[in-house]
Write a protein that holds these residues in place. Structure first.
Motif, PDB file in Angstrom:
ATOM      1  N   GLU A 162     126.560 -10.783   8.778  1.00 32.90           N
ATOM      2  CA  GLU A 162     126.348 -12.087   9.399  1.00 32.90           C
ATOM      3  C   GLU A 162     125.132 -12.123  10.328  1.00 32.90           C
ATOM      4  O   GLU A 162     124.723 -13.200  10.794  1.00 32.90           O
ATOM      5  CB  GLU A 162     127.600 -12.536  10.171  1.00 32.90           C
ATOM      6  CG  GLU A 162     128.115 -11.529  11.179  1.00 32.90           C
ATOM      7  CD  GLU A 162     129.230 -10.655  10.609  1.00 32.90           C
ATOM      8  OE1 GLU A 162     130.146 -10.317  11.390  1.00 32.90           O
ATOM      9  OE2 GLU A 162     129.187 -10.331   9.402  1.00 32.90           O
ATOM     10  N   ASN A 163     124.523 -10.960  10.577  1.00 31.10           N
ATOM     11  CA  ASN A 163     123.294 -10.931  11.383  1.00 31.10           C
ATOM     12  C   ASN A 163     122.097 -11.460  10.612  1.00 31.10           C
ATOM     13  O   ASN A 163     121.023 -11.662  11.189  1.00 31.10           O
ATOM     14  CB  ASN A 163     123.001  -9.510  11.863  1.00 31.10           C
ATOM     15  CG  ASN A 163     124.008  -9.027  12.893  1.00 31.10           C
ATOM     16  OD1 ASN A 163     124.699  -9.820  13.507  1.00 31.10           O
ATOM     17  ND2 ASN A 163     124.092  -7.723  13.067  1.00 31.10           N
ATOM     18  N   GLY A 164     122.248 -11.670   9.296  1.00 30.81           N
ATOM     19  CA  GLY A 164     121.179 -12.260   8.500  1.00 30.81           C
ATOM     20  C   GLY A 164     120.073 -11.275   8.189  1.00 30.81           C
ATOM     21  O   GLY A 164     120.251 -10.060   8.238  1.00 30.81           O
ATOM     22  N   GLU A 166     118.573 -10.811   5.306  1.00 25.74           N
ATOM     23  CA  GLU A 166     118.642 -10.185   3.989  1.00 25.74           C
ATOM     24  C   GLU A 166     117.275 -10.226   3.307  1.00 25.74           C
ATOM     25  O   GLU A 166     116.523 -11.181   3.448  1.00 25.74           O
ATOM     26  CB  GLU A 166     119.632 -10.917   3.072  1.00 25.74           C
ATOM     27  CG  GLU A 166     121.011 -11.094   3.638  1.00 25.74           C
ATOM     28  CD  GLU A 166     121.214 -12.460   4.237  1.00 25.74           C
ATOM     29  OE1 GLU A 166     122.158 -13.159   3.827  1.00 25.74           O
ATOM     30  OE2 GLU A 166     120.402 -12.839   5.124  1.00 25.74           O
ATOM     31  N   GLU A 181     120.329 -10.050  -3.359  1.00 26.03           N
ATOM     32  CA  GLU A 181     120.322 -10.049  -1.899  1.00 26.03           C
ATOM     33  C   GLU A 181     120.664  -8.656  -1.387  1.00 26.03           C
ATOM     34  O   GLU A 181     121.655  -8.056  -1.808  1.00 26.03           O
ATOM     35  CB  GLU A 181     121.303 -11.082  -1.350  1.00 26.03           C
ATOM     36  CG  GLU A 181     120.905 -12.515  -1.645  1.00 26.03           C
ATOM     37  CD  GLU A 181     121.711 -13.530  -0.849  1.00 26.03           C
ATOM     38  OE1 GLU A 181     122.677 -13.125  -0.165  1.00 26.03           O
ATOM     39  OE2 GLU A 181     121.370 -14.725  -0.907  1.00 26.03           O
ATOM     40  N   TYR A 183     121.222  -6.356   2.079  1.00 24.95           N
ATOM     41  CA  TYR A 183     121.415  -6.380   3.533  1.00 24.95           C
ATOM     42  C   TYR A 183     120.677  -5.204   4.186  1.00 24.95           C
ATOM     43  O   TYR A 183     120.653  -4.097   3.647  1.00 24.95           O
ATOM     44  CB  TYR A 183     122.902  -6.334   3.877  1.00 24.95           C
ATOM     45  CG  TYR A 183     123.604  -7.629   3.533  1.00 24.95           C
ATOM     46  CD1 TYR A 183     123.491  -8.739   4.367  1.00 24.95           C
ATOM     47  CD2 TYR A 183     124.360  -7.747   2.371  1.00 24.95           C
ATOM     48  CE1 TYR A 183     124.113  -9.931   4.051  1.00 24.95           C
ATOM     49  CE2 TYR A 183     124.989  -8.940   2.046  1.00 24.95           C
ATOM     50  CZ  TYR A 183     124.857 -10.034   2.893  1.00 24.95           C
ATOM     51  OH  TYR A 183     125.470 -11.214   2.580  1.00 24.95           O
ATOM     52  N   LYS A 202     115.375 -13.596   4.652  1.00 25.64           N
ATOM     53  CA  LYS A 202     116.139 -14.721   5.158  1.00 25.64           C
ATOM     54  C   LYS A 202     116.111 -14.737   6.697  1.00 25.64           C
ATOM     55  O   LYS A 202     115.909 -13.694   7.333  1.00 25.64           O
ATOM     56  CB  LYS A 202     117.589 -14.627   4.671  1.00 25.64           C
ATOM     57  CG  LYS A 202     117.748 -14.857   3.173  1.00 25.64           C
ATOM     58  CD  LYS A 202     117.455 -16.305   2.822  1.00 25.64           C
ATOM     59  CE  LYS A 202     117.860 -16.620   1.381  1.00 25.64           C
ATOM     60  NZ  LYS A 202     117.589 -18.028   1.045  1.00 25.64           N
ATOM     61  N   VAL A 204     116.901 -14.415  10.511  1.00 33.30           N
ATOM     62  CA  VAL A 204     117.728 -13.422  11.184  1.00 33.30           C
ATOM     63  C   VAL A 204     118.449 -14.054  12.378  1.00 33.30           C
ATOM     64  O   VAL A 204     117.924 -14.947  13.037  1.00 33.30           O
ATOM     65  CB  VAL A 204     116.893 -12.200  11.647  1.00 33.30           C
ATOM     66  CG1 VAL A 204     116.147 -11.588  10.491  1.00 33.30           C
ATOM     67  CG2 VAL A 204     115.914 -12.585  12.742  1.00 33.30           C
ATOM     68  N   GLU A 205     119.661 -13.586  12.619  1.00 31.09           N
ATOM     69  CA  GLU A 205     120.448 -14.043  13.763  1.00 31.09           C
ATOM     70  C   GLU A 205     120.406 -13.045  14.907  1.00 31.09           C
ATOM     71  O   GLU A 205     120.720 -13.375  16.044  1.00 31.09           O
ATOM     72  CB  GLU A 205     121.905 -14.283  13.337  1.00 31.09           C
ATOM     73  CG  GLU A 205     122.077 -15.365  12.282  1.00 31.09           C
ATOM     74  CD  GLU A 205     121.578 -16.724  12.767  1.00 31.09           C
ATOM     75  OE1 GLU A 205     121.735 -17.015  13.972  1.00 31.09           O
ATOM     76  OE2 GLU A 205     121.034 -17.484  11.950  1.00 31.09           O
TER      77      GLU A 205
END
Length: 218
Positions: A162-164, A166, A181, A183, A202, A204-205
């Protein structure tokens, strides 16, 4: 003094197959990319992560551009990472470990696949929260020497999907475009054909850390 017998003078050192390198070769031959976990030891990854963070704190990174060094532009709507090129001639201990294994891989590829890799270039990459890199190809109109793209992820051990951030590879499956995709888990490397596979990062969080580079022909 050790006496060397005549027939020993020309004895060749036996070739030792490296199963990890062979997996990379098979993968690239079959699907144009390879994903390997734990290519570097967890200790080496930890040292590289700390090296990146230390240099970032020293304000040595710069905003990444698109294009090569002859024709580069900074466009935030396309990419948002910050980078620092790594010079092998002035590398620290962690970077010595990195380049030692990269050079070993290059030697193996040139011996077994006659790839003609003569040059390499690598940089640290830090993606702040909310940044990304839109779909692109790792080659230029005025420079097509990049043969293989290489990414090594240096994120913390508790990195979660979920941290993004990818990496997305765009593949051709018998004329149908598909996406892979990947990770950015710590210690994972991705190698793919620079002139064939378009890709993107993608948004990032959480701050995303890596080393990115290219193995290049003449």
């Amino acid at each position: 003094m050790i006496e060397v017998l005549p027939n020993q003078l020309f004895e060749e050192i036996p070739f030792v197959e490296n199963p990890v390198y062979e997996q990379i070769i098979r993968d690239i031959g079959l699907k144009q990319y390879s994903i390997i976990d734990n290519f570097f030891s967890s200790e080496t990854v930890s040292h590289l992560r700390q090296s990146l963070l230390n240099k970032h704190e020293e304000d040595r990174f710069k905003k990444a551009a698109i294009g090569n060094r002859i024709n580069e532009k900074i466009i935030k709507s396309i990419r948002g990472d910050h980078i620092l090129w790594i010079d092998e001639t002035t590398s620290n201990l962690a970077e010595d470990l990195f380049f030692g294994q990269i050079n070993d891989l290059i030697s193996y590829l040139n011996k077994t696949c006659f790839m003609g890799i003569l040059y390499k270039e690598f940089h640290y990459a830090l993606y702040p929260k909310g940044t990304f890199y839109k779909r692109h190809l790792d080659t230029f109109q005025n420079d097509d020497r990049r043969k293989l793209s290489f990414v090594c992820y240096l994120n913390s051990e508790d990195w979660k999907p979920e941290n993004g951030g990818e990496l997305v590879l765009y593949l051709d499956d018998n004329g149908v475009e598909t996406k892979k995709e990947i990770y950015p888990f710590p210690g994972r490397i991705v190698i793919f054909e620079s002139q064939i596979l378009e890709h993107e990062v993608k948004p990032v969080e959480t701050e995303r850390l890596s080393i990115t580079g290219w193995l290049k022909t003449r």
